[in-house]
Scaffold this motif. Sequence first.
Motif, PDB file in Angstrom:
ATOM      1  N   VAL A  31      34.991  29.504  36.867  1.00 12.10           N
ATOM      2  CA  VAL A  31      34.886  30.439  37.980  1.00 12.10           C
ATOM      3  C   VAL A  31      34.491  31.804  37.426  1.00 12.10           C
ATOM      4  O   VAL A  31      35.095  32.302  36.480  1.00 12.10           O
ATOM      5  CB  VAL A  31      36.223  30.543  38.748  1.00 12.10           C
ATOM      6  CG1 VAL A  31      36.111  31.527  39.885  1.00 12.10           C
ATOM      7  CG2 VAL A  31      36.635  29.194  39.269  1.00 12.10           C
ATOM      8  N   GLU A  32      33.463  32.383  38.026  1.00 11.64           N
ATOM      9  CA  GLU A  32      32.997  33.715  37.634  1.00 11.64           C
ATOM     10  C   GLU A  32      33.561  34.720  38.635  1.00 11.64           C
ATOM     11  O   GLU A  32      33.296  34.618  39.832  1.00 11.64           O
ATOM     12  CB  GLU A  32      31.479  33.758  37.644  1.00 11.64           C
ATOM     13  CG  GLU A  32      30.914  35.092  37.233  1.00 11.64           C
ATOM     14  CD  GLU A  32      29.393  35.067  37.221  1.00 11.64           C
ATOM     15  OE1 GLU A  32      28.812  36.085  36.803  1.00 11.64           O
ATOM     16  OE2 GLU A  32      28.787  34.071  37.623  1.00 11.64           O
ATOM     17  N   VAL A  33      34.371  35.665  38.144  1.00 17.42           N
ATOM     18  CA  VAL A  33      35.021  36.635  39.024  1.00 17.42           C
ATOM     19  C   VAL A  33      34.959  38.030  38.411  1.00 17.42           C
ATOM     20  O   VAL A  33      34.755  38.188  37.214  1.00 17.42           O
ATOM     21  CB  VAL A  33      36.503  36.259  39.277  1.00 17.42           C
ATOM     22  CG1 VAL A  33      36.616  34.968  40.056  1.00 17.42           C
ATOM     23  CG2 VAL A  33      37.278  36.168  37.991  1.00 17.42           C
ATOM     24  N   HIS A  34      35.161  39.017  39.256  1.00 19.92           N
ATOM     25  CA  HIS A  34      35.343  40.389  38.812  1.00 19.92           C
ATOM     26  C   HIS A  34      36.830  40.703  38.974  1.00 19.92           C
ATOM     27  O   HIS A  34      37.395  40.494  40.044  1.00 19.92           O
ATOM     28  CB  HIS A  34      34.506  41.364  39.637  1.00 19.92           C
ATOM     29  CG  HIS A  34      34.670  42.785  39.200  1.00 19.92           C
ATOM     30  ND1 HIS A  34      33.982  43.296  38.128  1.00 19.92           N
ATOM     31  CD2 HIS A  34      35.469  43.780  39.658  1.00 19.92           C
ATOM     32  CE1 HIS A  34      34.339  44.558  37.963  1.00 19.92           C
ATOM     33  NE2 HIS A  34      35.239  44.876  38.870  1.00 19.92           N
ATOM     34  N   VAL A  35      37.460  41.164  37.914  1.00 24.40           N
ATOM     35  CA  VAL A  35      38.887  41.490  37.960  1.00 24.40           C
ATOM     36  C   VAL A  35      39.017  42.950  38.378  1.00 24.40           C
ATOM     37  O   VAL A  35      38.643  43.860  37.638  1.00 24.40           O
ATOM     38  CB  VAL A  35      39.554  41.247  36.586  1.00 24.40           C
ATOM     39  CG1 VAL A  35      41.031  41.618  36.643  1.00 24.40           C
ATOM     40  CG2 VAL A  35      39.373  39.811  36.149  1.00 24.40           C
ATOM     41  N   TYR A  36      39.553  43.154  39.588  1.00 21.73           N
ATOM     42  CA  TYR A  36      39.746  44.512  40.089  1.00 21.73           C
ATOM     43  C   TYR A  36      41.042  45.121  39.584  1.00 21.73           C
ATOM     44  O   TYR A  36      41.121  46.318  39.349  1.00 21.73           O
ATOM     45  CB  TYR A  36      39.732  44.525  41.622  1.00 21.73           C
ATOM     46  CG  TYR A  36      38.356  44.240  42.189  1.00 21.73           C
ATOM     47  CD1 TYR A  36      37.423  45.252  42.332  1.00 21.73           C
ATOM     48  CD2 TYR A  36      37.992  42.957  42.557  1.00 21.73           C
ATOM     49  CE1 TYR A  36      36.155  44.995  42.833  1.00 21.73           C
ATOM     50  CE2 TYR A  36      36.740  42.690  43.064  1.00 21.73           C
ATOM     51  CZ  TYR A  36      35.821  43.713  43.195  1.00 21.73           C
ATOM     52  OH  TYR A  36      34.575  43.452  43.698  1.00 21.73           O
ATOM     53  N   CYS A  46      29.091  28.369  36.183  1.00 25.96           N
ATOM     54  CA  CYS A  46      30.282  28.892  36.837  1.00 25.96           C
ATOM     55  C   CYS A  46      30.010  29.080  38.329  1.00 25.96           C
ATOM     56  O   CYS A  46      28.897  29.402  38.736  1.00 25.96           O
ATOM     57  CB  CYS A  46      30.689  30.217  36.217  1.00 25.96           C
ATOM     58  SG  CYS A  46      31.318  30.043  34.541  1.00 25.96           S
ATOM     59  N   VAL A  47      31.049  28.891  39.124  1.00 29.65           N
ATOM     60  CA  VAL A  47      30.957  29.091  40.563  1.00 29.65           C
ATOM     61  C   VAL A  47      31.651  30.397  40.903  1.00 29.65           C
ATOM     62  O   VAL A  47      32.442  30.924  40.135  1.00 29.65           O
ATOM     63  CB  VAL A  47      31.601  27.917  41.343  1.00 29.65           C
ATOM     64  CG1 VAL A  47      30.874  26.617  41.049  1.00 29.65           C
ATOM     65  CG2 VAL A  47      33.070  27.776  41.028  1.00 29.65           C
ATOM     66  N   THR A  48      31.358  30.918  42.075  1.00 29.39           N
ATOM     67  CA  THR A  48      32.012  32.144  42.521  1.00 29.39           C
ATOM     68  C   THR A  48      33.397  31.801  43.062  1.00 29.39           C
ATOM     69  O   THR A  48      33.706  30.636  43.314  1.00 29.39           O
ATOM     70  CB  THR A  48      31.197  32.846  43.615  1.00 29.39           C
ATOM     71  OG1 THR A  48      31.154  31.996  44.759  1.00 29.39           O
ATOM     72  CG2 THR A  48      29.784  33.171  43.131  1.00 29.39           C
ATOM     73  N   SER A  49      34.207  32.820  43.269  1.00 29.25           N
ATOM     74  CA  SER A  49      35.556  32.580  43.791  1.00 29.25           C
ATOM     75  C   SER A  49      35.506  32.012  45.213  1.00 29.25           C
ATOM     76  O   SER A  49      36.392  31.259  45.613  1.00 29.25           O
ATOM     77  CB  SER A  49      36.375  33.869  43.744  1.00 29.25           C
ATOM     78  OG  SER A  49      35.764  34.868  44.515  1.00 29.25           O
ATOM     79  N   ASP A  50      34.479  32.352  45.986  1.00 27.84           N
ATOM     80  CA  ASP A  50      34.343  31.791  47.341  1.00 27.84           C
ATOM     81  C   ASP A  50      34.021  30.295  47.296  1.00 27.84           C
ATOM     82  O   ASP A  50      34.495  29.528  48.131  1.00 27.84           O
ATOM     83  CB  ASP A  50      33.248  32.525  48.113  1.00 27.84           C
ATOM     84  CG  ASP A  50      33.587  33.990  48.344  1.00 27.84           C
ATOM     85  OD1 ASP A  50      34.796  34.307  48.419  1.00 27.84           O
ATOM     86  OD2 ASP A  50      32.654  34.808  48.429  1.00 27.84           O
ATOM     87  N   GLU A  51      33.229  29.867  46.314  1.00 25.67           N
ATOM     88  CA  GLU A  51      32.860  28.462  46.186  1.00 25.67           C
ATOM     89  C   GLU A  51      33.961  27.630  45.531  1.00 25.67           C
ATOM     90  O   GLU A  51      33.959  26.407  45.625  1.00 25.67           O
ATOM     91  CB  GLU A  51      31.590  28.325  45.349  1.00 25.67           C
ATOM     92  CG  GLU A  51      30.370  28.959  45.979  1.00 25.67           C
ATOM     93  CD  GLU A  51      29.204  29.017  45.010  1.00 25.67           C
ATOM     94  OE1 GLU A  51      29.394  28.759  43.799  1.00 25.67           O
ATOM     95  OE2 GLU A  51      28.100  29.338  45.463  1.00 25.67           O
ATOM     96  N   ASP A  77      43.764  40.165  40.158  1.00 25.48           N
ATOM     97  CA  ASP A  77      43.292  40.454  41.510  1.00 25.48           C
ATOM     98  C   ASP A  77      41.771  40.414  41.490  1.00 25.48           C
ATOM     99  O   ASP A  77      41.124  41.282  40.917  1.00 25.48           O
ATOM    100  CB  ASP A  77      43.805  41.815  41.957  1.00 25.48           C
ATOM    101  CG  ASP A  77      43.480  42.118  43.404  1.00 25.48           C
ATOM    102  OD1 ASP A  77      42.945  41.230  44.090  1.00 25.48           O
ATOM    103  OD2 ASP A  77      43.768  43.239  43.851  1.00 25.48           O
ATOM    104  N   VAL A  78      41.208  39.385  42.114  1.00 20.20           N
ATOM    105  CA  VAL A  78      39.764  39.176  42.074  1.00 20.20           C
ATOM    106  C   VAL A  78      39.098  39.526  43.398  1.00 20.20           C
ATOM    107  O   VAL A  78      37.910  39.273  43.575  1.00 20.20           O
ATOM    108  CB  VAL A  78      39.425  37.730  41.662  1.00 20.20           C
ATOM    109  CG1 VAL A  78      39.934  37.446  40.262  1.00 20.20           C
ATOM    110  CG2 VAL A  78      39.986  36.720  42.645  1.00 20.20           C
TER     111      VAL A  78
END
Length: 171
Positions: free
Chosen positions: A42-47, A26-31, A60-61
Amino acid sequence: MRTTLVRILLIWLFSAVGFAAKGKDCVTSDEAAKHANKDVCVEVHVYDVVELADGTRFLDVCSPETPDEKCGFTIVSLREDRVEVGELQKYRDEDVHVRGIVQAMHGRSGMVLSHARQFYGGEPKFKPNPKLLHGFSGEQAKPPIADPNLRPHGRHRAFMNSRDQETLPSK
């Protein structure tokens, strides 16, 4: 015979474990912006989970400290996919992996969440192209495409045309 069977079973088991471990990274949201129009994880943290009045939901990531105009990635779930996606509030304050096609969305990169299986590495829900379905119905008798091989060329032709009869010699 039995030891050969056990060896084959062990080889198969180790190869299956090795194949499963080779999943897509998985890639980050920036990549993710670098992978436009590609199917990625995509690997994200859901705020937060934001829902609009029309039923569209956003994951909202971006951190609360990041202004909205600086947030470069979003995950959108449309109202018509609500049943397949399910409840999204359970992902609030969680790290998740979402698979999908990265697209340009109003000046930022984004991904459409159309099925819950995308959280587990599955593919998005298939949506047919409406431009290709124009003028087609399952009840119609004609084919959905204008294939020249499916229509007669000229007049009806038979194996033996009645106008082309040979006269048989008389005895």
